[in-house]
Write an enzyme that holds these catalytic residues in place. Structure first.
Site, PDB file in Angstrom:
ATOM      1  N   ARG A 146     -39.163  50.196  51.605  1.00 37.89           N
ATOM      2  CA  ARG A 146     -40.502  50.083  51.032  1.00 37.89           C
ATOM      3  C   ARG A 146     -40.572  49.142  49.828  1.00 37.89           C
ATOM      4  NH1 ARG A 146     -42.515  53.858  46.862  1.00 37.89           N
ATOM      5  NH2 ARG A 146     -40.849  55.258  47.369  1.00 37.89           N
TER       6      ARG A 146
ATOM      7  N   ARG B  40     -42.699  43.810  46.445  1.00 36.44           N
ATOM      8  CA  ARG B  40     -43.484  44.048  45.227  1.00 36.44           C
ATOM      9  C   ARG B  40     -42.989  43.329  43.993  1.00 36.44           C
ATOM     10  NH1 ARG B  40     -45.480  49.851  43.601  1.00 36.44           N
ATOM     11  NH2 ARG B  40     -43.321  50.475  43.906  1.00 36.44           N
TER      12      ARG B  40
ATOM     13  N   ARG C 121     -51.091  39.259  47.092  1.00 40.50           N
ATOM     14  CA  ARG C 121     -51.802  40.517  46.827  1.00 40.50           C
ATOM     15  C   ARG C 121     -52.982  40.337  45.874  1.00 40.50           C
ATOM     16  NH1 ARG C 121     -53.199  44.366  47.315  1.00 40.50           N
ATOM     17  NH2 ARG C 121     -52.132  46.110  46.361  1.00 40.50           N
TER      18      ARG C 121
ATOM     19  N   ASP D  67     -47.018  49.308  56.538  1.00 41.53           N
ATOM     20  CA  ASP D  67     -46.760  50.540  55.796  1.00 41.53           C
ATOM     21  C   ASP D  67     -46.745  51.699  56.791  1.00 41.53           C
ATOM     22  OD1 ASP D  67     -46.528  51.473  52.829  1.00 41.53           O
ATOM     23  OD2 ASP D  67     -47.687  53.017  53.843  1.00 41.53           O
TER      24      ASP D  67
ATOM     25  N   TYR E 165     -48.239  63.232  53.955  1.00 44.69           N
ATOM     26  CA  TYR E 165     -49.294  62.402  53.351  1.00 44.69           C
ATOM     27  C   TYR E 165     -50.678  62.837  53.828  1.00 44.69           C
ATOM     28  CZ  TYR E 165     -45.956  59.128  51.326  1.00 44.69           C
ATOM     29  OH  TYR E 165     -44.966  58.564  50.565  1.00 44.69           O
TER      30      TYR E 165
HETATM   31  O1  1CP Z   1     -39.880  54.264  50.601  1.00 46.64           O
HETATM   32  C1  1CP Z   1     -39.684  54.913  51.626  1.00 46.64           C
HETATM   33  O2  1CP Z   1     -39.379  56.095  51.628  1.00 46.64           O
HETATM   34  C2  1CP Z   1     -39.826  54.168  52.922  1.00 46.64           C
HETATM   35  C3  1CP Z   1     -40.975  54.628  53.770  1.00 46.64           C
HETATM   36  C4  1CP Z   1     -42.321  54.306  53.179  1.00 46.64           C
HETATM   37  C5  1CP Z   1     -43.155  55.149  52.427  1.00 46.64           C
HETATM   38  C6  1CP Z   1     -42.857  56.540  51.927  1.00 46.64           C
HETATM   39  C7  1CP Z   1     -43.008  53.085  53.386  1.00 46.64           C
HETATM   40  C8  1CP Z   1     -42.465  51.948  54.156  1.00 46.64           C
HETATM   41  N1  1CP Z   1     -44.251  53.225  52.830  1.00 46.64           N
HETATM   42  C9  1CP Z   1     -44.371  54.455  52.207  1.00 46.64           C
HETATM   43  C10 1CP Z   1     -45.568  54.956  51.509  1.00 46.64           C
HETATM   44  C11 1CP Z   1     -45.861  54.111  50.335  1.00 46.64           C
HETATM   45  N2  1CP Z   1     -46.428  52.879  50.433  1.00 46.64           N
HETATM   46  C12 1CP Z   1     -45.599  54.389  48.976  1.00 46.64           C
HETATM   47  C13 1CP Z   1     -44.961  55.667  48.431  1.00 46.64           C
HETATM   48  C14 1CP Z   1     -45.963  56.580  47.850  1.00 46.64           C
HETATM   49  C15 1CP Z   1     -45.383  57.878  47.354  1.00 46.64           C
HETATM   50  O3  1CP Z   1     -44.969  58.721  48.158  1.00 46.64           O
HETATM   51  O4  1CP Z   1     -45.387  58.075  46.128  1.00 46.64           O
HETATM   52  C16 1CP Z   1     -46.037  53.281  48.235  1.00 46.64           C
HETATM   53  C17 1CP Z   1     -46.034  53.099  46.752  1.00 46.64           C
HETATM   54  C18 1CP Z   1     -46.539  52.330  49.173  1.00 46.64           C
HETATM   55  C19 1CP Z   1     -47.095  51.008  48.865  1.00 46.64           C
HETATM   56  C20 1CP Z   1     -46.398  49.842  49.426  1.00 46.64           C
HETATM   57  N3  1CP Z   1     -45.915  49.718  50.717  1.00 46.64           N
HETATM   58  C21 1CP Z   1     -46.167  48.632  48.749  1.00 46.64           C
HETATM   59  C22 1CP Z   1     -46.593  48.298  47.324  1.00 46.64           C
HETATM   60  C23 1CP Z   1     -48.075  48.298  47.146  1.00 46.64           C
HETATM   61  C24 1CP Z   1     -48.751  46.996  46.872  1.00 46.64           C
HETATM   62  O5  1CP Z   1     -49.870  47.104  46.387  1.00 46.64           O
HETATM   63  O6  1CP Z   1     -48.273  45.908  47.101  1.00 46.64           O
HETATM   64  C25 1CP Z   1     -45.526  47.769  49.662  1.00 46.64           C
HETATM   65  C26 1CP Z   1     -45.122  46.349  49.431  1.00 46.64           C
HETATM   66  C27 1CP Z   1     -45.367  48.488  50.902  1.00 46.64           C
HETATM   67  C28 1CP Z   1     -44.794  47.943  52.154  1.00 46.64           C
HETATM   68  C29 1CP Z   1     -43.865  48.784  52.927  1.00 46.64           C
HETATM   69  N4  1CP Z   1     -43.850  50.150  52.984  1.00 46.64           N
HETATM   70  C30 1CP Z   1     -42.823  50.573  53.795  1.00 46.64           C
HETATM   71  C31 1CP Z   1     -42.170  49.425  54.305  1.00 46.64           C
HETATM   72  C32 1CP Z   1     -40.960  49.452  55.197  1.00 46.64           C
HETATM   73  C33 1CP Z   1     -42.859  48.315  53.815  1.00 46.64           C
HETATM   74  C34 1CP Z   1     -42.742  46.865  54.239  1.00 46.64           C
HETATM   75  C35 1CP Z   1     -41.492  46.186  54.022  1.00 46.64           C
HETATM   76  C36 1CP Z   1     -41.193  45.993  52.592  1.00 46.64           C
HETATM   77  O7  1CP Z   1     -41.993  45.346  51.897  1.00 46.64           O
HETATM   78  O8  1CP Z   1     -40.143  46.459  52.205  1.00 46.64           O
END
Ligand code: 1CP
Length: 326
Positions: A2, A6, A15, A51, A128
């Site tokens: 995840r 960022r 973004r 996501d 979620y």
């Molecule tokens: O981190 C993990 O456990 C991996 C699984 C996961 C989860 C729990 C992903 C995969 N997304 C999420 C939910 C999520 N999405 C959260 C966690 C919230 C919480 O439980 O507190 C958050 C903060 C996000 C937001 C998010 N997803 C961002 C940042 C937001 C932004 O405004 O830019 C980004 C860049 C992602 C992309 C993402 N999410 C997951 C993957 C595999 C990816 C894409 C690949 C990557 O960028 O790594």
């Protein structure tokens, strides 16, 4: 993992112009940000930008990305009656944009590195959907397991059915590995893990492989990341062999994991994302030790959870240097 993007200024630039889910839903943008880390660093694999919350969205729940917080579901499932608010989507239509992003990215990668597709696991997505976002206790979702076991299984099965179609679609579109994120594994003891997580993880692997076989498409390796799972739960999952790769979070000791889980499973992980704030020399050193401790075969180097948004870029460079120098 995840938030790979960022901490990159080039990601922040995209973004600043586009809402999070617009990036996910626009194949050209999703492809662009997927390639950003590949173009900047000497990485060995890419993961499609998306996501895990796109599934609850496709099932009819509203999901917003709140700046500085993360995903928010303003109308979460309050009780079993709310299951009637969910739809069983036609994945090939509702999530077609993910397949299109994967296909475009495979073309643009042009064989440089493999492309990983992914999904959230049923229990994690259920968390979620009930909590309405991230939670430090998952108390509401966990209460469902005791108050409404039957309806919980119904919900988990509904989500599983979507996930199976979704993963098959991703392979058809060009994904070369599949990762299933059980990020809410922390909240389950062994009995709950077996009944509410493992049961569906196993079903997902079996059904995805069966459907691919029936469609004459070669199987791809599958990774399960049961974050926070106990060593017993990790053993249950490993012994079953539904997943070629088990992702480990940063709390698991590499030597102990190898000892307990055996040499025949591929392990992925697991540097503490906060260790990325130590000095560059120390990061190189830690990355080298991590690789040596896991062993260089049947191993995928990674962080033990999502990279933090203000991680210095120089830390990422040091991490990769350390991994590649063993
Ligand atoms: O981190 C993990 O456990 C991996 C699984 C996961 C989860 C729990 C992903 C995969 N997304 C999420 C939910 C999520 N999405 C959260 C966690 C919230 C919480 O439980 O507190 C958050 C903060 C996000 C937001 C998010 N997803 C961002 C940042 C937001 C932004 O405004 O830019 C980004 C860049 C992602 C992309 C993402 N999410 C997951 C993957 C595999 C990816 C894409 C690949 C990557 O960028 O790594």
């Amino acid at each position: 993992m995840r938030q790979a993007g960022r901490y990159l200024p080039e990601f922040q630039e995209v973004r600043a112009q586009h809402d999070f889910f617009t990036v996910c839903q626009t194949p050209e943008l999703a492809c662009q940000v997927t390639l950003q880390p590949i173009e900047r660093f000497d990485l060995d694999a890419s993961i499609i930008f998306s996501d895990i919350l796109v599934i609850p969205q496709a099932m009819g729940l509203k999901v917003e990305m709140a700046p500085g917080i993360g995903p928010v579901l303003p109308q979460p499932l309050a009780g079993p009656n709310d299951l009637s608010r969910l739809v069983q989507p036609n994945v090939n239509e509702a999530l077609k944009y993910v397949g299109d992003a994967i296909t475009l990215t495979r073309h643009k990668l042009n064989g440089r590195v493999p492309l990983i597709g992914f999904t959230g696991a049923p229990w994690t997505l259920m968390g979620y959907m009930i909590q309405g976002g991230g939670s430090s206790t998952m108390a509401k979702a966990r209460s469902w397991l005791y108050k409404y076991p039957e309806e919980t299984h119904k919900l988990l099965q509904m989500i599983t059915d979507v996930i199976v179609d979704y993963l098959v679609m991703q392979v058809k579109a060009g994904a070369q590995l599949l990762q299933v994120f059980e990020s809410n594994g922390d909240y389950l003891n062994d009995a709950l893990f077996t009944n509410y997580s493992f049961k569906y993880l196993k079903q997902i692997s079996e059904r995805v492989r069966k459907q691919l076989k029936e469609a004459n498409i070669p199987e791809v390796p599958m990774i399960a990341f049961p974050k926070g799972a106990t060593m017993n739960s990790l053993k249950i999952l490993t012994m079953d062999q539904s997943y070629e790769v088990i992702g480990l979070d940063w709390t698991v000791d590499p030597i102990e994991a190898r000892k307990q889980l055996g040499a025949n499973v591929t392990l992925q992980g697991n540097m503490d994302p906060c260790a990325m704030y130590s000095s560059q020399d120390e990061i190189v050193d830690r990355a080298q030790k991590m690789v040596s401790n896991f062993g260089k075969t049947r191993y995928i180097a990674n962080l033990g959870h999502g990279i933090l948004p203000d991680t210095p870029i120089s830390s990422m460079e040091a991490f990769i240097k350390g991994v590649h120098s063993v």
